[in-house]
Motif scaffolding. Structure first.
Motif, PDB file in Angstrom:
ATOM      1  N   PRO A 261      53.033  43.745   9.216  1.00  0.00           N
ATOM      2  CA  PRO A 261      54.269  44.201   8.581  1.00  0.00           C
ATOM      3  C   PRO A 261      55.008  45.283   9.378  1.00  0.00           C
ATOM      4  O   PRO A 261      56.181  45.538   9.093  1.00  0.00           O
ATOM      5  CB  PRO A 261      53.786  44.745   7.229  1.00  0.00           C
ATOM      6  CG  PRO A 261      52.357  45.119   7.455  1.00  0.00           C
ATOM      7  CD  PRO A 261      51.826  44.141   8.454  1.00  0.00           C
ATOM      8  N   ASP A 262      54.346  45.888  10.368  1.00  0.00           N
ATOM      9  CA  ASP A 262      55.013  46.927  11.168  1.00  0.00           C
ATOM     10  C   ASP A 262      55.791  46.345  12.338  1.00  0.00           C
ATOM     11  O   ASP A 262      56.959  46.686  12.559  1.00  0.00           O
ATOM     12  CB  ASP A 262      53.986  47.933  11.681  1.00  0.00           C
ATOM     13  CG  ASP A 262      53.790  49.088  10.705  1.00  0.00           C
ATOM     14  OD1 ASP A 262      54.170  48.912   9.534  1.00  0.00           O
ATOM     15  OD2 ASP A 262      53.243  50.125  11.111  1.00  0.00           O
ATOM     16  N   CYS A 263      55.164  45.467  13.128  1.00  0.00           N
ATOM     17  CA  CYS A 263      55.831  44.965  14.332  1.00  0.00           C
ATOM     18  C   CYS A 263      56.151  43.486  14.285  1.00  0.00           C
ATOM     19  O   CYS A 263      56.834  42.966  15.178  1.00  0.00           O
ATOM     20  CB  CYS A 263      54.980  45.267  15.570  1.00  0.00           C
ATOM     21  SG  CYS A 263      53.444  44.292  15.662  1.00  0.00           S
ATOM     22  N   GLY A 264      55.671  42.760  13.259  1.00  0.00           N
ATOM     23  CA  GLY A 264      55.962  41.339  13.132  1.00  0.00           C
ATOM     24  C   GLY A 264      55.053  40.439  13.940  1.00  0.00           C
ATOM     25  O   GLY A 264      55.260  39.217  13.973  1.00  0.00           O
ATOM     26  N   ASN A 265      54.053  40.977  14.592  1.00  0.00           N
ATOM     27  CA  ASN A 265      53.149  40.183  15.414  1.00  0.00           C
ATOM     28  C   ASN A 265      52.340  39.219  14.549  1.00  0.00           C
ATOM     29  O   ASN A 265      51.984  39.528  13.409  1.00  0.00           O
ATOM     30  CB  ASN A 265      52.210  41.127  16.181  1.00  0.00           C
ATOM     31  CG  ASN A 265      51.263  40.372  17.094  1.00  0.00           C
ATOM     32  OD1 ASN A 265      51.625  39.332  17.646  1.00  0.00           O
ATOM     33  ND2 ASN A 265      50.064  40.899  17.276  1.00  0.00           N
ATOM     34  N   ILE A 266      52.065  38.024  15.100  1.00  0.00           N
ATOM     35  CA  ILE A 266      51.174  37.063  14.463  1.00  0.00           C
ATOM     36  C   ILE A 266      49.894  37.029  15.281  1.00  0.00           C
ATOM     37  O   ILE A 266      49.923  36.755  16.484  1.00  0.00           O
ATOM     38  CB  ILE A 266      51.801  35.661  14.413  1.00  0.00           C
ATOM     39  CG1 ILE A 266      53.193  35.691  13.761  1.00  0.00           C
ATOM     40  CG2 ILE A 266      50.876  34.686  13.686  1.00  0.00           C
ATOM     41  CD1 ILE A 266      53.200  36.025  12.303  1.00  0.00           C
TER      42      ILE A 266
ATOM     43  N   LEU B  66      63.419  35.560   8.331  1.00  0.00           N
ATOM     44  CA  LEU B  66      62.617  34.581   9.056  1.00  0.00           C
ATOM     45  C   LEU B  66      61.581  35.348   9.876  1.00  0.00           C
ATOM     46  O   LEU B  66      61.936  36.116  10.778  1.00  0.00           O
ATOM     47  CB  LEU B  66      63.524  33.758   9.977  1.00  0.00           C
ATOM     48  CG  LEU B  66      62.852  32.756  10.915  1.00  0.00           C
ATOM     49  CD1 LEU B  66      62.121  31.677  10.133  1.00  0.00           C
ATOM     50  CD2 LEU B  66      63.896  32.139  11.840  1.00  0.00           C
ATOM     51  N   TYR B  67      60.300  35.159   9.588  1.00  0.00           N
ATOM     52  CA  TYR B  67      59.293  36.019  10.221  1.00  0.00           C
ATOM     53  C   TYR B  67      58.284  35.270  11.084  1.00  0.00           C
ATOM     54  O   TYR B  67      57.607  35.884  11.914  1.00  0.00           O
ATOM     55  CB  TYR B  67      58.569  36.862   9.170  1.00  0.00           C
ATOM     56  CG  TYR B  67      57.675  36.085   8.228  1.00  0.00           C
ATOM     57  CD1 TYR B  67      56.320  35.917   8.511  1.00  0.00           C
ATOM     58  CD2 TYR B  67      58.172  35.539   7.053  1.00  0.00           C
ATOM     59  CE1 TYR B  67      55.487  35.227   7.647  1.00  0.00           C
ATOM     60  CE2 TYR B  67      57.356  34.847   6.183  1.00  0.00           C
ATOM     61  CZ  TYR B  67      56.018  34.681   6.483  1.00  0.00           C
ATOM     62  OH  TYR B  67      55.206  33.993   5.635  1.00  0.00           O
ATOM     63  N   ALA B  68      58.127  33.961  10.897  1.00  0.00           N
ATOM     64  CA  ALA B  68      57.120  33.244  11.689  1.00  0.00           C
ATOM     65  C   ALA B  68      57.513  31.784  11.833  1.00  0.00           C
ATOM     66  O   ALA B  68      58.313  31.250  11.050  1.00  0.00           O
ATOM     67  CB  ALA B  68      55.738  33.359  11.045  1.00  0.00           C
ATOM     68  N   LEU B  69      56.917  31.128  12.826  1.00  0.00           N
ATOM     69  CA  LEU B  69      57.168  29.714  13.084  1.00  0.00           C
ATOM     70  C   LEU B  69      55.843  29.022  13.381  1.00  0.00           C
ATOM     71  O   LEU B  69      54.949  29.612  14.001  1.00  0.00           O
ATOM     72  CB  LEU B  69      58.091  29.515  14.289  1.00  0.00           C
ATOM     73  CG  LEU B  69      59.468  30.177  14.258  1.00  0.00           C
ATOM     74  CD1 LEU B  69      60.125  30.047  15.620  1.00  0.00           C
ATOM     75  CD2 LEU B  69      60.343  29.557  13.183  1.00  0.00           C
ATOM     76  N   GLU B  70      55.721  27.792  12.945  1.00  0.00           N
ATOM     77  CA  GLU B  70      54.678  26.910  13.477  1.00  0.00           C
ATOM     78  C   GLU B  70      55.358  26.020  14.503  1.00  0.00           C
ATOM     79  O   GLU B  70      56.378  25.395  14.210  1.00  0.00           O
ATOM     80  CB  GLU B  70      54.029  26.072  12.379  1.00  0.00           C
ATOM     81  CG  GLU B  70      52.915  25.180  12.933  1.00  0.00           C
ATOM     82  CD  GLU B  70      52.155  24.402  11.859  1.00  0.00           C
ATOM     83  OE1 GLU B  70      51.360  23.522  12.240  1.00  0.00           O
ATOM     84  OE2 GLU B  70      52.360  24.677  10.654  1.00  0.00           O
TER      85      GLU B  70
ATOM     86  N   GLU C 236      64.224  24.341  17.414  1.00  0.00           N
ATOM     87  CA  GLU C 236      63.579  24.540  18.704  1.00  0.00           C
ATOM     88  C   GLU C 236      63.267  26.024  18.884  1.00  0.00           C
ATOM     89  O   GLU C 236      63.922  26.891  18.289  1.00  0.00           O
ATOM     90  CB  GLU C 236      64.482  24.059  19.847  1.00  0.00           C
ATOM     91  CG  GLU C 236      64.711  22.555  19.837  1.00  0.00           C
ATOM     92  CD  GLU C 236      65.656  22.102  20.943  1.00  0.00           C
ATOM     93  OE1 GLU C 236      65.685  20.882  21.232  1.00  0.00           O
ATOM     94  OE2 GLU C 236      66.375  22.961  21.494  1.00  0.00           O
ATOM     95  N   THR C 237      62.274  26.293  19.713  1.00  0.00           N
ATOM     96  CA  THR C 237      61.896  27.675  19.993  1.00  0.00           C
ATOM     97  C   THR C 237      61.229  27.740  21.362  1.00  0.00           C
ATOM     98  O   THR C 237      60.740  26.708  21.872  1.00  0.00           O
ATOM     99  CB  THR C 237      60.936  28.216  18.906  1.00  0.00           C
ATOM    100  OG1 THR C 237      60.723  29.613  19.124  1.00  0.00           O
ATOM    101  CG2 THR C 237      59.592  27.490  18.932  1.00  0.00           C
TER     102      THR C 237
ATOM    103  N   GLN D  33      55.491  34.596  16.271  1.00  0.00           N
ATOM    104  CA  GLN D  33      56.477  35.464  15.624  1.00  0.00           C
ATOM    105  C   GLN D  33      57.874  34.903  15.865  1.00  0.00           C
ATOM    106  O   GLN D  33      58.182  34.407  16.949  1.00  0.00           O
ATOM    107  CB  GLN D  33      56.373  36.875  16.203  1.00  0.00           C
ATOM    108  CG  GLN D  33      57.380  37.863  15.660  1.00  0.00           C
ATOM    109  CD  GLN D  33      57.243  39.222  16.313  1.00  0.00           C
ATOM    110  OE1 GLN D  33      56.333  39.445  17.111  1.00  0.00           O
ATOM    111  NE2 GLN D  33      58.136  40.147  15.983  1.00  0.00           N
ATOM    112  N   ALA D  34      58.721  34.958  14.855  1.00  0.00           N
ATOM    113  CA  ALA D  34      60.123  34.567  15.019  1.00  0.00           C
ATOM    114  C   ALA D  34      60.863  35.696  15.726  1.00  0.00           C
ATOM    115  O   ALA D  34      60.818  36.849  15.283  1.00  0.00           O
ATOM    116  CB  ALA D  34      60.752  34.278  13.665  1.00  0.00           C
TER     117      ALA D  34
END
Length: 872
Positions: free
Chosen positions: A249-254, A311-315, A194-195, A336-337
């Motif tokens: 790669p700097d802030c993790g934003n998607i 862990l860097y991203a989620l769908e 969950e997220t 973003q995770a």
């Protein structure tokens, strides 16, 4: 060998095979297996042949005696047939007989109308000694055959067992058991994935997939390097098809970008970078973004490092947003995770590490070294160089917690062993997508399982699936379970899909379920008890090192045995059998010669249990001359005649690794008849004539490629050879099967000589100019070349010449002795002998060769002219 074999009749599959129809249907099945053959999609098995191919093989192999055949049309109310278009009390035997007898190369689809019918054959016994995933048995049993299957591999045995049991299982009992498991564990498992919804913080969204990247510390400066090949997450699906979700790669934003291959600016932190350029380059090297060092990843592992993971991203999928009517991009997308997502993972990891109760429901052993787990001639993917040592290393801690929890509930909540095994089957199949070898198809936006190839391929980025499942996603336990239920329902009310006027149609359900009398053995073919006279052996044998079944199946086996070890003897060992497997496996010291020897031994066992008028039909990957030579020799040595071969080109990706062009071949063999000696000259002519006639018939009845035609020609040439195996002589020596195959390849490719065409014509009762044209077709020889050589004349009508014809002798005298072919040399010598002519002193006499002696003997036989025999 039985003398009665000489009088047995050909089966339809020996006379013809509907290549066009099968390939068209199989191609469609390959793209939608769930709809065509739900039973064969219940669980992964490697290089599984398509059901439509084996249904056609069964139809053309088993349906040969109309008195033993009954036919029902599932689309008719009373199901019975007469002339296949009118309802009646019984099927018309005469019509079936006409269809059966009508099959040949020019009319291979004479029986094709039966493909979509409920056809049953009385007293048919079928064996598959390499049953694998059971496809051949499932198709043969639909014809009411009693089937027997054998496989050394316990995973294959278990899969096939559940397929063949499916017709007798109560679907309601299956659903009830699933609901019990769901009530006991679904909420706990779903809570692990969950997220927070990025569109509304009050909503809790489901995690469809979690995206992970592995990390190493730079060996020079110590900087942590995330091992991204590039920073793409997924291609946009909704209205922005040319855009990509990328990771900063700097802030993790998607965020979405118009072009990931050019300079891109992160909207959150204004970082400028090219998303296409990650730290990992081709060849497995990483580049440190701080100091610029480039270093091999496996060398860093060998230096003592272990991968860290991030862990860097989620769908996500937000059902609450969906219920509120928001657009699809809002309730299903990428984010973003954050810290909360990482903490949720860590809580699951802590649970996995703190409870001993999970230990009994996860594999404990180490990964054995093998041909595909270490670098070898079979595979260059060495899992140990990437830090994998145990089976548990193939899963992250949350996966291990969820999987072991689920397996424990299946074991404890379900009492019925048969039902429990179906839940285990769903659990096992879902493992393909529940491991850290699974990756994400960026363009198709879906998960790809561990067995993208027939091997283990370590990766520096992987995607973690939702174990129980949500409304989206593939390979979860819940949607894998849905496949099981669909398969069981199909087994009880099977349908058949067929093509009519270019469209795929589906029949009404058949009366007969996919079930009947069956026996399956887990063990070595040589050791299990089999009947003595099977009517047909229909199988798909292993092929050299194409799939090392024992090693890939261990991935499932180590989990399955946790619930099956006390139930079945075959699940007691730590791994599946290896040493006895018929496969080229360098780790076991088994090369191509070992494979060929073991396959030959298997053919010997098959001949022991096949009736004298039975048939062996198997699918085989097309190979080179040496491969076919070894196969042909093995079959013939062990008491078989090869009588036909047909190409099957559909679904190649299941069998071929890489870009190599290849296809499958249906090989038909019968118990051998008596074999007579023959010269190669004579056999070559017969093979050439068989190939020419085959081509002519095929072109009259089907639209096939040159490659397809050549495969059918090859089978007809093999048939000619099989009648004389081990007794084909050339120049005083016996030719091997490999030598024969090489020569047959030349014949098929058109590499024949005018001599051979002349001898073909000479063997005919009344050859014509049309026959000359026909025999030259498909070769490099023009009919005018034969006319120029004076091998025939047309003044006053077509007539073949011989040594008595003035035109022929004039042509021969105009050639030097070095230019003379064997036929020309023999005819010239025959003329000299008859005329008592000696060559002038200045003309060197002919050197006699073994080919000339063979041709002289052939001419003596064909013409009755004993003068040819007296020449030498």
């Amino acid at each position: 060998m039985s003398d009665s074999n000489a009088s047995r009749s050909d089966l339809p599959i020996e006379r013809g095979f509907p290549i066009e129809q099968v390939n068209d249907l199989a191609d469609r099945e390959g793209r939608a297996k769930l709809h065509y053959r739900p039973l064969t999609t219940m669980h992964k098995w490697w290089a599984r042949r398509l059901g439509s191919v084996f249904r056609t093989i069964s139809l053309y192999s088993l349906v040969s005696d109309p008195d033993r055949v009954s036919v029902r049309d599932p689309n008719m109310e009373d199901h019975d047939l007469t002339e296949f278009d009118e309802a009646s009390e019984s099927a018309d035997t005469a019509d079936i007989k006409e269809m059966i007898e009508g099959v040949d190369l020019a009319n291979p689809d004479a029986m094709w109308d039966l493909y979509s019918k409920d056809v049953r054959v009385e007293d048919a016994d079928v064996l598959d000694p390499f049953m694998g995933g059971g496809t051949s048995l499932l198709e043969a049993i639909r014809f009411d055959a009693d089937v027997t299957g054998v496989d050394l591999n316990p995973v294959a045995w278990f899969i096939t067992k559940k397929e063949l049991e499916a017709h007798s299982v109560d679907p309601d009992a299956l659903r009830g058991a699933f609901e019990n498991v769901e009530d006991a564990v679904a909420e706990e498992l779903q809570s692990q994935y969950e997220t927070a919804c990025p569109n509304d913080e009050s909503h809790v969204a489901d995690v469809v997939y979690a995206f992970w990247v592995r990390e190493l510390d730079c060996t020079s400066c110590g900087e942590t390097v995330p091992l991204f090949k590039d920073y793409r997450v997924a291609k946009e699906r909704y209205g922005n098809g040319d855009r990509y979700h990328v990771y900063c790669p700097d802030c993790g934003n998607i965020f979405l970008t118009d072009d990931y291959q050019t300079e891109t600016i992160c909207p959150d932190c204004s970082n400028e970078y090219v998303p296409e350029n990650g730290p990992v380059s081709r060849g497995g090297n990483y580049g440190c973004p701080s100091c610029g060092l480039k270093y091999p990843i496996v060398d860093a592992i060998a230096d003592g490092q272990s991968y860290a993971e991030s862990l860097y991203a989620l769908e996500y999928y937000c059902t609450e947003c969906e219920d509120e009517g928001k657009d699809r991009p809002a309730y299903k997308g990428y984010k973003q995770a954050n810290e909360e997502d990482i903490e949720r993972y860590e809580r699951a990891a802590d649970s996995w590490g703190s409870e001993d109760a999970f230990a009994d429901y996860a594999p404990q052993g180490d990964i054995p070294e093998g041909a595909i787990t270490t670098s070898s001639s079979v595979s260059g993917n060495d899992v140990f160089r990437h830090g994998y040592e145990s089976w548990q290393d193939m899963f992250n801690d949350r996966q291990l917690y969820c999987l072991s929890t689920l397996l424990r509930v299946i074991d404890e909540e379900v009492d019925d062993q048969t039902i429990k095994e179906y839940l285990l089957l769903a659990f096992s199949d879902s493992l393909m997508f529940q491991n850290n070898f699974a990756t994400y198809n960026i363009n198709a936006t879906k998960i790809k399982g561990i067995f993208r190839k027939n091997s283990f391929m370590p990766t520096v980025e992987y995607v973690e699936n939702n174990v129980w499942g949500t409304k989206a996603g593939l390979g979860t336990f819940s949607n894998t379970w849905a496949k099981i239920v669909d398969a069981v329902e199909f087994a009880q009310s099977p349908t058949e899909r067929y093509i009519e006027n270019g469209d795929t149609e589906e029949t009404a359900p058949f009366e007969k379920p996919v079930g009947g009398e069956y026996t399956i053995h887990q063990g070595d073919l040589h050791d299990v008890d089999l009947e003595s006279e099977y009517d047909a052996i229909i199988t798909d044998p292993p092929y050299y090192d194409n799939v090392v079944y024992s090693e890939v199946s261990d991935f499932f086996y180590v989990w399955q045995r946790l619930l099956l070890g006390d139930e079945y003897e075959g699940f007691s060992p730590e791994t599946t059998p290896r040493e006895e497997s018929i496969v080229a496996n360098p780790t076991e010291g088994k090369d191509s010669d070992s494979f060929e020897s073991e396959l030959r031994s298997a053919f010997s066992r098959m001949r022991e249990v096949l009736s004298d008028d039975g048939v062996l039909v198997f699918t085989y990957r097309h190979g080179d001359e040496d491969t076919w030579g070894a196969l042909l020799e093995s079959l013939c040595d062990e008491g078989f005649d090869v009588t036909a071969t047909y190409p099957i080109s559909a679904n190649l990706s299941e069998f071929v690794v890489g870009d190599e062009l290849n296809f499958s071949v249906v090989v038909v063999a019968r118990p051998a008849t008596e074999r007579d000696p023959i010269s190669w000259s004579s056999l070559r002519r017969r093979a050439h004539r068989a190939a020419s006639e085959t081509r002519e018939k095929l072109q009259a009845g089907q639209t096939l490629s040159e490659g397809d035609i050549s495969i059918v020609e090859m089978g007809r040439c093999f048939r000619e050879y099989s009648n004389h195996h081990g007794k084909v002589h050339r120049g005083g020596t016996v030719m091997s099967a490999t030598e024969i195959v090489s020569e047959i390849y030349d014949i098929i490719s058109g590499n024949v000589t005018p001599d051979e065409i002349y001898l073909d014509l000479l063997e005919m009762d009344e050859p014509t100019l049309d026959d000359v044209t026909r025999f030259c077709r498909g070769t490099d020889i023009d009919p005018d070349d034969l006319r120029r050589r004076a091998l025939f004349v047309t003044d006053g009508g077509f007539e073949l010449t011989d040594w008595r014809a003035e035109e022929r002798i004039e042509y021969l005298r105009g050639r030097s002795t070095e230019e003379l072919t064997p036929l020309e040399g023999v005819q010239l010598l025959r003329y000299r002998d008859a005329q008592d002519v000696k060559p002038p002193d200045e003309q060197r006499d002919l050197d006699v060769t073994s080919e000339m002696i063979d041709v002289a003997n052939e001419l003596a036989t064909l013409t009755g002219d004993e003068g040819y025999e007296a020449l030498f």
